[in-house]
Design an enzyme around this catalytic site. Structure first.
Site, PDB file in Angstrom:
ATOM      1  N   SER A  36       5.430  22.449 -19.332  1.00  0.00           N
ATOM      2  CA  SER A  36       6.833  22.184 -19.653  1.00  0.00           C
ATOM      3  C   SER A  36       7.066  20.869 -20.390  1.00  0.00           C
ATOM      4  O   SER A  36       8.104  20.690 -21.011  1.00  0.00           O
ATOM      5  CB  SER A  36       7.692  22.206 -18.386  1.00  0.00           C
ATOM      6  OG  SER A  36       7.456  21.066 -17.595  1.00  0.00           O
ATOM      7  N   LYS A  76      10.453  15.770 -15.834  1.00  0.00           N
ATOM      8  CA  LYS A  76      11.314  16.101 -16.981  1.00  0.00           C
ATOM      9  C   LYS A  76      11.847  14.830 -17.632  1.00  0.00           C
ATOM     10  O   LYS A  76      11.722  13.730 -17.112  1.00  0.00           O
ATOM     11  CB  LYS A  76      12.512  16.964 -16.540  1.00  0.00           C
ATOM     12  CG  LYS A  76      12.148  18.232 -15.812  1.00  0.00           C
ATOM     13  CD  LYS A  76      11.430  19.239 -16.672  1.00  0.00           C
ATOM     14  CE  LYS A  76      11.024  20.447 -15.841  1.00  0.00           C
ATOM     15  NZ  LYS A  76      10.040  21.267 -16.471  1.00  0.00           N
TER      16      LYS A  76
END
Length: 172
Positions: A36, A76
């Site tokens: 990701s 993230k």
């Protein structure tokens, strides 16, 4: 024969214990799992996360947070801070009506684009919460799916890549 003062040994032992406690409470190593955050981080890269100084979280910081619905942690990038107005339309990010031209500065592979499956139109980041995205947009479970992240869920901020050795760098 050398005579050692036992007081010095005790002081040095206490200093070492306190230093170790400080390091353990302030920093933690993290191993990247999944894709990701490509191309910024590869699977199995290792980072140092600062746990202590979270009061200055800002846009573009890399954070680790815990999903309250699962016993899972995510790594993230902060895109929206409290009060920001966000829109993701036609694979473009707008923060406070300003288009973000270069979301992922390391992204040399232009095949990484937003999925049109999860457009976000007109969201304001609530107070005390953050909007996060993975750099590999189509392969990231992030605020488009799980919503904004409350400050209390953030466990740390990335400060250093230490493995692999060829990629050692301070995270900006």
């Amino acid at each position: 024969m050398i005579k050692v003062n036992k007081g010095y040994i005790v002081v040095i032992a206490i200093i070492l214990i306190l230093f170790t406690l400080f390091i353990e409470l302030s920093f933690t190593p993290v191993k990247v799992k999944g894709s990701s955050m490509l191309p910024t981080f590869n699977e199995n890269d290792r980072l140092i996360i600062e746990k202590a100084n979270l009061s200055d979280i800002k846009r573009n910081d890399i954070v680790i947070f815990k999903d309250i619905n699962k016993e899972k942690y995510y790594l993230k990038r902060i895109i929206g801070v409290p009060g920001d107005h966000l829109e993701i339309i036609d694979n473009e990010i707008f923060v406070n009506e300003q288009k973000i031209e270069d979301f992922c500065s390391k992204n040399e592979n232009k095949n990484y684009t937003f999925s049109t499956q999860n457009p976000i139109e007109d969201i304001t980041v609530p107070e005390g919460e953050y909007f996060v995205l993975g750099d590999n947009f189509d392969h990231s479970k992030d605020s488009r799916h799980i919503g904004t992240v409350p400050f209390e869920q953030i466990r740390g901020k990335g400060i250093l890549v230490y493995w692999p050795l060829k990629d050692i760098q301070i995270i900006n």
